[in-house]
Design an enzyme around this catalytic site. Structure first.
Site, PDB file in Angstrom:
ATOM      1  N   LYS A 158      78.227  -8.614  -7.328  1.00  0.00           N
ATOM      2  CA  LYS A 158      79.320  -8.989  -7.671  1.00  0.00           C
ATOM      3  C   LYS A 158      80.445  -8.578  -6.473  1.00  0.00           C
ATOM      4  O   LYS A 158      80.566  -7.454  -5.972  1.00  0.00           O
ATOM      5  CB  LYS A 158      80.012  -8.206  -9.039  1.00  0.00           C
ATOM      6  N   SER A 208      78.065 -13.313  -8.342  1.00  0.00           N
ATOM      7  CA  SER A 208      79.183 -13.761  -8.855  1.00  0.00           C
ATOM      8  C   SER A 208      80.359 -13.035  -8.545  1.00  0.00           C
ATOM      9  O   SER A 208      80.154 -12.116  -7.410  1.00  0.00           O
ATOM     10  CB  SER A 208      79.300 -13.424 -10.606  1.00  0.00           C
TER      11      SER A 208
END
Length: 349
Positions: A158, A208
């Site tokens: 992330k 992500s």
């Protein structure tokens, strides 16, 4: 010997951590044993998706009360990787990964986590991020006790999203950072391929980005000596969003028997299911036109999450599936990857 345990928990709303609170109260696990959290919230999945930050805040406040540590301190050692958007049959949920003492010997599924340095606004989506994520991944390998990159099964990344227009660049750079960190490609080749050559991808990266994180976070899984827990992890590339065969193969790889779905008596062994996918940029799936990229009423990734989530959930027999859109350099272009973590028969949560 350390043992990895996974608890897949429901949420009634984006700030609901009551299921975890019940486990802590019952003594099933201790807050100090929690190493990472990966989950799905019911927001829109965009830059303005507040549900990810809302859940993270609720989680850190709960753990702060249990440990006596400040939420800011906990945020620096417990990655909380969240994907917004539970379209279709996807169910809001979160997986808590904990390391507990055990007496198993041999080799098992290990977890490693690491954080990169604080990222300046706008400093995403280029070679510097690729190199930064690669370094953070190697730190996570050391944390897990994994020396050989071949033993890494999956790296969940992330990264900060940057500003408008930088989200996709940040996701792509995070994925290529994994490829560089695992030695699959050189940093120079990764930088040249960034959003230019979709044929360059990793089959072990799930990346992500979001505005709720300030640095690159890596949660890594692989096999290592001295770990127990009776868990298996399998990853399969998907050729497209309809690749039912790849999904079923991933479940078979961890010892389950989908025919066509996982039998009800085996579903309790499923610990987590993680997937990445994207709308095919050609505008077609298996030769037939799709409208995901041209729909001005519904963002393309929301279409994707709903469609791919249904395919995977139909096999799992359960809607608690982590499906994240934006799969640039993660699995084949127009496809993605699916990962399944399952317990061996007879192993409890």
């Amino acid at each position: 010997m350390p043992e990895l345990r996974v608890h897949r928990l429901p949420m009634a709303h984006p700030g609901d951590v009551s299921a975890l609170a019940a486990l802590l109260e019952a003594g099933t696990l201790r807050a100090s044993e929690i190493r990472a959290v990966i989950g799905k919230t019911e927001g829109n999945g965009g830059l303005n998706d507040f549900t990810r930050g809302y859940f993270t805040q609720s989680l850190l406040l709960l753990l702060s009360r249990r440990t006596g540590e400040a939420p800011e301190t906990l945020a620096e050692r417990i990655p909380c990787v969240l994907s917004g958007g539970t379209e279709g049959v996807l169910s809001p949920h979160y997986c808590v990964f904990a390391v507990q003492p055990g007496d198993a010997a041999g080799e098992g599924l290990a977890i490693g986590t690491a954080f990169g340095p604080p990222v300046a606004p706008g400093d995403v989506g280029h070679g510097a991020q690729i190199r930064r994520v690669a370094a953070t991944l190697r730190a996570a390998m050391r944390d897990a006790g994994i020396a050989d990159p071949a033993r890494v099964r999956l790296a969940q990344v992330k990264s900060p999203a940057g500003g408008p227009g930088q989200l996709l660049c940040s996701v792509a750079a995070g994925a290529l950072g994994v490829a560089v960190g695992l030695g699959e490609i050189s940093a120079a080749a990764a930088e040249a391929a960034l959003l230019e050559d979709p044929s360059v991808f990793s089959e072990r990266a799930s990346a992500s980005a979001g505005v709720e994180v300030l640095r690159d976070e890596v949660v890594l899984f692989g096999t290592a000596a001295g770990w127990g827990g009776g868990l298996r992890l399998a990853v399969r590339p998907m050729a497209d969003a309809l690749d039912l065969g790849a999904v079923q193969a991933a479940f078979r790889d961890v010892g389950l028997a989908p025919d066509p779905d996982v039998p009800p008596d085996q579903r309790g062994r499923i610990a987590a299911v993680l997937a990445k996918g994207e709308p095919d940029r050609s505008g077609r799936v298996r030769g037939q036109r799709h409208t995901m990229l041209g729909d001005t009423d519904l963002e393309a990734q929301r279409h994707l999450r709903g469609a791919l989530g249904a395919v995977i959930a139909a096999v799992a027999g359960d809607g608690r599936i982590f499906v994240s859109g934006g799969a640039a350099h993660q699995g084949p272009p127009g496809g993605g990857l699916v990962a399944v973590i399952a317990r061996d028969e007879g192993v409890g949560a």
